[in-house]
Design an enzyme around this catalytic site. Structure first.
Site, PDB file in Angstrom:
ATOM      1  CE1 TYR A 202      81.044  54.978  65.721  1.00 25.55           C
ATOM      2  CE2 TYR A 202      79.130  53.800  66.569  1.00 25.55           C
ATOM      3  CZ  TYR A 202      79.683  54.904  65.949  1.00 25.55           C
ATOM      4  OH  TYR A 202      78.867  55.947  65.579  1.00 25.55           O
ATOM      5  N   PRO A 292      70.621  54.192  67.404  1.00 19.72           N
ATOM      6  CG  PRO A 292      71.221  54.508  69.623  1.00 19.72           C
ATOM      7  CD  PRO A 292      70.242  53.803  68.758  1.00 19.72           C
TER       8      PRO A 292
HETATM    9  C1  PHB Z   1      77.074  60.568  70.629  1.00 17.61           C
HETATM   10  O1  PHB Z   1      78.145  61.210  70.663  1.00 17.61           O
HETATM   11  O2  PHB Z   1      76.119  60.789  71.421  1.00 17.61           O
HETATM   12  C2  PHB Z   1      76.910  59.466  69.604  1.00 17.61           C
HETATM   13  C3  PHB Z   1      77.889  59.294  68.635  1.00 17.61           C
HETATM   14  C4  PHB Z   1      77.748  58.278  67.681  1.00 17.61           C
HETATM   15  C5  PHB Z   1      76.632  57.456  67.732  1.00 17.61           C
HETATM   16  C6  PHB Z   1      75.647  57.636  68.711  1.00 17.61           C
HETATM   17  C7  PHB Z   1      75.786  58.640  69.652  1.00 17.61           C
HETATM   18  O3  PHB Z   1      76.500  56.446  66.821  1.00 17.61           O
END
Ligand code: PHB
Ligand code: APR
Length: 398
Positions: A202, A292
């Site tokens: 991230y 998400p």
């Molecule tokens: C994903 O791999 O699609 C994914 C992973 C972590 C997240 C959101 C999406 O926080």
């Protein structure tokens, strides 16, 4: 008029897992799904399973392929201020991990399990109304040939996601919706390219948030923070790869590749209260939506339907409606926990264009670097210690 015990609207993770759990204790259901089987199995969504979700899928017999093909990860990474911060999940949580496994793969596994058990999943049947909620519920739906019909049931489970019809069936006099929208969206790609790293990264970058995830050693899943009103037209593949490279900076090596799927996801937090009315019970995105960033959406849907399946079992086994009456209270405990975590992850990782908020962000990111207790808070929430892990012992329903 066809009749079943539980009419389930929506064949996403919530509806399909609920139908599977009910089948395992002899409760009949019909799942009505507006789209085709091919469509729901190809829809690219998120891909992180909490440890509890992994164990729940394994314990109820639909986790075999996930166990073989899913990628077990022992941590994630934050990249900010030019360096990487690793979260060692097993060390911070006493052994919990996450599993990277596409949501559409979970859906495929659940559909296969339902159809192999002669379960009723009616594709291309769009629910248009739910009537008789207080005593004799029935779902009015449009059949594949365009005709309109109705399915009577003892109960209706609204698992039709954030754009379904069942949420609106709660009378306006009782329905309260709490919502936050964010001034940005995610542009996501699924690409035939090796992941930037073996674990998720991230990125909090001055140009904006980015996330580097994956689906396999040859399939990467990457995201960019873009404006909320962004259009895909302005993002050809090479511009996406250039921006991803700028934001990943020196945190990892990026190998571009053909983009198989591209999409924009608006970010919002939303909670409906109550999540039941009469004999209608909402579960999954029909009941709540999370940004998400915390990878909570699918995992929350799993929590909801384990609670609902257990309550329906109490009713059919002993006529006991106690757990059904307490469904809202029980679900909102894990829902608000995940809503906060998802909001918090979103607030510390995205570019906010607000000096004070960015000061708050910097302080929290540096606290995560400095404090093991802060990292433990994040790791416990990310792996599901306060959400799905709490329900593992409830499955299989006995
Ligand atoms: C994903 O791999 O699609 C994914 C992973 C972590 C997240 C959101 C999406 O926080
Ligand atoms: N009639 C029948 N089916 C419907 C209707 C309708 N009127 N409206 C929507 N559906 C179907 C959709 O086509 C979809 O297949 O309901 C299903 C809802 O599935 P999801 O949106 O996946 O919601 P849920 O099962 O709660 O899972 C939540 O999915 O969207 C992601 O980010 C979300 O990860 C989270 C997870």
């Amino acid at each position: 008029m066809p009749r079943t015990q539980v009419a389930i609207v929506g064949a996403g993770p919530a509806g399909l897992l609920l139908s599977h759990l009910l089948h395992q204790v002899g409760i009949r259901s019909v799942v009505l799904e507006s789209r085709s089987r091919a469509h729901v199995e190809q829809r690219v969504r998120a891909g992180v399973l909490e440890d509890g979700t992994r164990q729940i899928l394994l314990r109820c017999g639909v986790g075999e392929r996930m166990a073989r093909q899913g990628l077990v990860h022992e941590g994630v990474n934050f990249a900010f201020e030019g360096s990487l911060l690793h979260f060692d999940f097993p060390a911070l949580t006493g052994g919990h991990t996450i599993t990277v496994y596409g949501q559409q793969e979970v859906v495929k596994d659940l559909i296969r399990a339902r159809l192999e058990a002669a379960g009723e999943v009616w594709f291309e049947c769009e629910a248009v109304a739910v009537q008789g909620l207080e005593d004799r519920p029935r779902v009015v739906y449009r059949a594949p040939d365009g005709s309109q019909d109705a399915l009577e049931a003892d109960f209706v489970a609204g698992c039709d996601g954030s754009h379904g019809v069942t949420r609106a069936c709660l009378p306006a006099s009782v329905r309260r919706v709490y919502e936050r929208t964010y001034p940005f969206a995610w542009l996501g790609i699924l690409a035939e390219a090796p992941p930037a790293s073996h674990e998720l990264i991230y990125v909090n970058h001055p140009r904006g948030f980015a996330l580097f995830s994956m689906r396999s050693p040859t399939l990467s899943r990457n995201y960019l923070q873009v404006r909320a009103d962004e259009s895909l037209d302005g993002w050809p593949d090479d511009r996406i790869w250039e921006e991803l490279a700028r934001r990943v900076d020196r945190a990892a090596s990026l190998t571009p590749g053909p983009v198989r799927e591209k999409g924009l996801t608006p970010l919002r937090s939303l909670v409906v209260e109550p999540v039941q009315y009469g004999r209608l019970f909402l579960a999954g995105d029909a009941a709540h939506v999370v940004p998400p960033t915390g990878a909570k959406g699918l995992n929350l849907a799993v929590c909801d339907v384990v609670v609902l399946a257990r309550a329906l079992q109490d009713y059919y086994r002993a006529g006991d409606e106690t757990a059904l009456r307490a469904y809202t209270e029980r679900c909102l405990e894990h829902v608000w926990q995940a809503e906060h975590f998802s909001w918090w992850m979103t607030s510390i990782l995205h570019r906010l264009d607000d000096r004070f908020e960015e000061g708050m962000q910097r302080a929290q990111l540096r606290a995560l670097r400095r404090s093991e207790a802060a990292r433990r808070y994040l790791a416990e929430n990310y792996t599901g210690v306060h959400t799905s892990v709490r329900y593992v012992e409830w499955v299989p329903l006995t």
